[in-house]
Design a protein around this motif. Structure first.
Motif, PDB file in Angstrom:
ATOM      1  N   ALA A 182       0.826  -1.200   0.000  1.00 22.22           N
ATOM      2  CA  ALA A 182       0.000   0.000   0.000  1.00 22.22           C
ATOM      3  C   ALA A 182       0.861   1.252   0.000  1.00 22.22           C
ATOM      4  CB  ALA A 182      -0.937  -0.006   1.210  1.00 22.22           C
ATOM      5  N   ALA A 183       1.967   1.222   0.757  1.00 19.81           N
ATOM      6  CA  ALA A 183       2.876   2.361   0.785  1.00 19.81           C
ATOM      7  C   ALA A 183       3.527   2.566  -0.577  1.00 19.81           C
ATOM      8  CB  ALA A 183       3.940   2.162   1.855  1.00 19.81           C
ATOM      9  N   ALA A 184       3.974   1.473  -1.192  1.00 20.72           N
ATOM     10  CA  ALA A 184       4.624   1.569  -2.501  1.00 20.72           C
ATOM     11  C   ALA A 184       3.664   2.107  -3.554  1.00 20.72           C
ATOM     12  CB  ALA A 184       5.161   0.204  -2.915  1.00 20.72           C
ATOM     13  N   ALA A 185       2.417   1.630  -3.531  1.00 15.76           N
ATOM     14  CA  ALA A 185       1.439   2.087  -4.512  1.00 15.76           C
ATOM     15  C   ALA A 185       1.094   3.558  -4.312  1.00 15.76           C
ATOM     16  CB  ALA A 185       0.181   1.235  -4.424  1.00 15.76           C
ATOM     17  N   ALA A 186       0.971   3.983  -3.051  1.00 13.22           N
ATOM     18  CA  ALA A 186       0.675   5.388  -2.775  1.00 13.22           C
ATOM     19  C   ALA A 186       1.808   6.284  -3.255  1.00 13.22           C
ATOM     20  CB  ALA A 186       0.415   5.590  -1.285  1.00 13.22           C
ATOM     21  N   LEU A 187       3.051   5.854  -3.038  1.00 16.19           N
ATOM     22  CA  LEU A 187       4.192   6.633  -3.515  1.00 16.19           C
ATOM     23  C   LEU A 187       4.211   6.693  -5.034  1.00 16.19           C
ATOM     24  CD1 LEU A 187       7.180   5.654  -1.180  1.00 16.19           C
ATOM     25  CD2 LEU A 187       6.161   7.920  -1.464  1.00 16.19           C
ATOM     26  N   ASP A 188       3.902   5.580  -5.691  1.00 18.93           N
ATOM     27  CA  ASP A 188       3.856   5.580  -7.161  1.00 18.93           C
ATOM     28  C   ASP A 188       2.854   6.613  -7.666  1.00 18.93           C
ATOM     29  OD1 ASP A 188       5.699   3.548  -7.275  1.00 18.93           O
ATOM     30  OD2 ASP A 188       4.239   1.958  -7.636  1.00 18.93           O
ATOM     31  N   ARG A 189       1.675   6.621  -7.075  1.00 16.62           N
ATOM     32  CA  ARG A 189       0.646   7.573  -7.509  1.00 16.62           C
ATOM     33  C   ARG A 189       1.064   9.003  -7.205  1.00 16.62           C
ATOM     34  NH1 ARG A 189      -2.694   3.149  -5.715  1.00 16.62           N
ATOM     35  NH2 ARG A 189      -2.709   3.958  -3.577  1.00 16.62           N
ATOM     36  N   TYR A 190       1.686   9.196  -6.038  1.00 16.40           N
ATOM     37  CA  TYR A 190       2.089  10.548  -5.651  1.00 16.40           C
ATOM     38  C   TYR A 190       3.160  11.092  -6.602  1.00 16.40           C
ATOM     39  CZ  TYR A 190       3.320  14.545  -2.810  1.00 16.40           C
ATOM     40  OH  TYR A 190       3.539  15.834  -2.386  1.00 16.40           O
ATOM     41  N   VAL A 191       4.177  10.295  -6.884  1.00 12.02           N
ATOM     42  CA  VAL A 191       5.254  10.725  -7.777  1.00 12.02           C
ATOM     43  C   VAL A 191       4.696  11.096  -9.147  1.00 12.02           C
ATOM     44  CG1 VAL A 191       7.241   9.836  -9.073  1.00 12.02           C
ATOM     45  CG2 VAL A 191       7.127   9.516  -6.591  1.00 12.02           C
ATOM     46  N   ASP A 192       3.766  10.302  -9.641  1.00 11.94           N
ATOM     47  CA  ASP A 192       3.170  10.579 -10.945  1.00 11.94           C
ATOM     48  C   ASP A 192       2.412  11.908 -10.942  1.00 11.94           C
ATOM     49  OD1 ASP A 192       2.220   9.635 -13.703  1.00 11.94           O
ATOM     50  OD2 ASP A 192       0.332   9.977 -12.645  1.00 11.94           O
ATOM     51  N   LYS A 193       1.628  12.149  -9.885  1.00 14.19           N
ATOM     52  CA  LYS A 193       0.864  13.411  -9.820  1.00 14.19           C
ATOM     53  C   LYS A 193       1.789  14.608  -9.657  1.00 14.19           C
ATOM     54  CE  LYS A 193      -2.093  11.941  -6.591  1.00 14.19           C
ATOM     55  NZ  LYS A 193      -2.356  10.499  -6.572  1.00 14.19           N
ATOM     56  N   LEU A 194       2.844  14.468  -8.839  1.00 13.15           N
ATOM     57  CA  LEU A 194       3.782  15.577  -8.665  1.00 13.15           C
ATOM     58  C   LEU A 194       4.507  15.874  -9.973  1.00 13.15           C
ATOM     59  CD1 LEU A 194       5.119  17.667  -6.847  1.00 13.15           C
ATOM     60  CD2 LEU A 194       6.791  15.918  -6.175  1.00 13.15           C
ATOM     61  N   ALA A 195       4.844  14.841 -10.724  1.00 15.59           N
ATOM     62  CA  ALA A 195       5.508  15.058 -12.011  1.00 15.59           C
ATOM     63  C   ALA A 195       4.594  15.828 -12.962  1.00 15.59           C
ATOM     64  CB  ALA A 195       5.910  13.720 -12.624  1.00 15.59           C
ATOM     65  N   ARG A 196       3.307  15.492 -12.975  1.00 14.39           N
ATOM     66  CA  ARG A 196       2.372  16.231 -13.828  1.00 14.39           C
ATOM     67  C   ARG A 196       2.275  17.696 -13.397  1.00 14.39           C
ATOM     68  NH1 ARG A 196      -3.005  13.054 -13.424  1.00 14.39           N
ATOM     69  NH2 ARG A 196      -1.971  11.538 -12.079  1.00 14.39           N
ATOM     70  N   ALA A 197       2.235  17.907 -12.086  1.00 16.97           N
ATOM     71  CA  ALA A 197       2.148  19.276 -11.578  1.00 16.97           C
ATOM     72  C   ALA A 197       3.397  20.080 -11.937  1.00 16.97           C
ATOM     73  CB  ALA A 197       1.958  19.250 -10.067  1.00 16.97           C
ATOM     74  N   CYS A 198       4.571  19.472 -11.801  1.00 14.20           N
ATOM     75  CA  CYS A 198       5.815  20.166 -12.135  1.00 14.20           C
ATOM     76  C   CYS A 198       5.892  20.437 -13.635  1.00 14.20           C
ATOM     77  CB  CYS A 198       7.021  19.339 -11.691  1.00 14.20           C
ATOM     78  SG  CYS A 198       7.265  19.264  -9.906  1.00 14.20           S
ATOM     79  N   ALA A 199       5.442  19.474 -14.452  1.00 17.21           N
ATOM     80  CA  ALA A 199       5.465  19.672 -15.899  1.00 17.21           C
ATOM     81  C   ALA A 199       4.580  20.844 -16.301  1.00 17.21           C
ATOM     82  CB  ALA A 199       5.013  18.394 -16.598  1.00 17.21           C
ATOM     83  N   MET A 200       3.414  20.954 -15.667  1.00 14.72           N
ATOM     84  CA  MET A 200       2.540  22.084 -15.957  1.00 14.72           C
ATOM     85  C   MET A 200       3.241  23.401 -15.617  1.00 14.72           C
ATOM     86  SD  MET A 200      -1.220  22.975 -14.399  1.00 14.72           S
ATOM     87  CE  MET A 200      -0.598  22.874 -12.721  1.00 14.72           C
TER      88      MET A 200
END
Length: 310
Positions: free
Chosen positions: A228-246
């Motif tokens: 659960a921790a690994a999956a949450a981190l995966d989702r978080y990293v992906d969302k942060l990358a989208r935010a930074c790209a924007m």
């Protein structure tokens, strides 16, 4: 130029003051609880500043008294001063909202006080002599219980027409996916704000459920096999990358500096940069994403740097 720069980080639970010398070296630092009552808070700041002026033998920078070292004073708050009304707005310490905080502090202290948003202070600190030193355009981001950002260009803050430049937490999550619906409601009145996805409590809830508030230990848990921790981190990293790209697409900063409790996650600095290319509209994206240099000192340091070197 003042002999000493005083900076105050006016937080939701504490008030911290620091004194820098002309070169930016930390001389003194004190912290007291924030009384969280408006009139008492004004007096608490007054007494803190008076106490340090007494210890330093200093006077306000514009004092006419000769023979004394001088000090300037800047203060960061969890909100901003409206350029139209002069009142505090958008403060998560809601008892500050609609109050003439800068005016009342100037009156109580008998000196000019420069009041600025705390995320702007963080960005300024990291741009002057922190992780973004030497960069022309610095986007400084605080991700903790909430989320905010500031923009610095050639050593100067860019607050914007309405003093909301850098309110990155209150733009929608970009390139939203089906599984990310329904969009979470934000306290600002909108839906889908970045803060609702990327703040520390949001990561905690994604990991441990709706009642969780802290994501402390999530990296260690993931490394030890907590799926659960690994999956949450995966989702978080992906969302942060989208935010930074924007942010890169509309601002194209030379560097993005992260602060706040979430910035302590080491995985952000290795996993987010490679994901930027999916969304950044340039063939090669080299924007560095860096951990802050000054840690929890950035707030007070940035407040002190609100007065220019000259």
């Amino acid at each position: 130029m003042a002999d000493y720069r005083m900076g105050i980080d006016f937080g939701g639970t504490k008030i911290e003051i620091a004194v820098l010398d002309r070169g930016g070296g930390m001389l003194l630092r004190e912290r007291i609880p924030n009384p969280c009552v408006y009139e008492a808070a004004v007096l608490a700041v007054r007494d803190l500043v008076a106490g340090l002026d007494s210890r330093l033998g200093s006077r306000p920078h514009d004092s006419a008294e000769a023979g004394h070292p001088t000090s300037s004073l800047g203060l960061g708050i969890p909100g901003s001063i409206s350029p139209e009304s002069g009142l505090v707005k958008n403060a998560n310490a809601t008892w500050l909202n609609a109050k003439p905080f800068g005016v009342d502090l100037t009156r109580a202290l008998g000196r000019e006080v420069r009041v600025e948003n705390d995320a702007n202070c963080f960005a300024l600190s990291e741009a002057v002599d922190g992780a973004g030193a030497g960069a022309s355009v610095v986007l400084g981001v605080i991700i903790g219980t909430g989320m905010g950002a500031g923009i610095v260009h050639d050593g100067r803050l860019m607050p914007g027409r309405h003093h909301i430049a850098g309110e990155w937490g209150h733009v929608p999550l970009p390139w939203v996916r089906q599984e990310e619906f329904p969009l979470p409601r934000c306290f600002c009145g909108n839906e889908g704000c970045l803060e609702r996805y990327l703040c520390g409590p949001a990561l905690a809830r994604d990991w441990k459920g709706a009642d969780a508030h802290s994501a402390d230990g999530i990296e260690a848990a993931a490394a030890e096999g907590d799926a659960a921790a690994a999956a949450a981190l995966d989702r978080y990293v992906d969302k942060l990358a989208r935010a930074c790209a924007m942010a890169i697409n509309f601002l194209d900063p030379d560097v993005i500096v992260l602060g706040g409790g979430v910035s302590n996650l080491a995985t952000l600095y290795t996993r987010v940069p490679p994901l930027l290319a999916r969304h950044v509209i340039t063939p090669v994206c080299t924007t560095p994403i860096l951990r802050n240099r000054h840690g929890d000192s950035s707030g007070v340091r940035g407040a002190a740097w609100l007065w220019p070197v000259d």
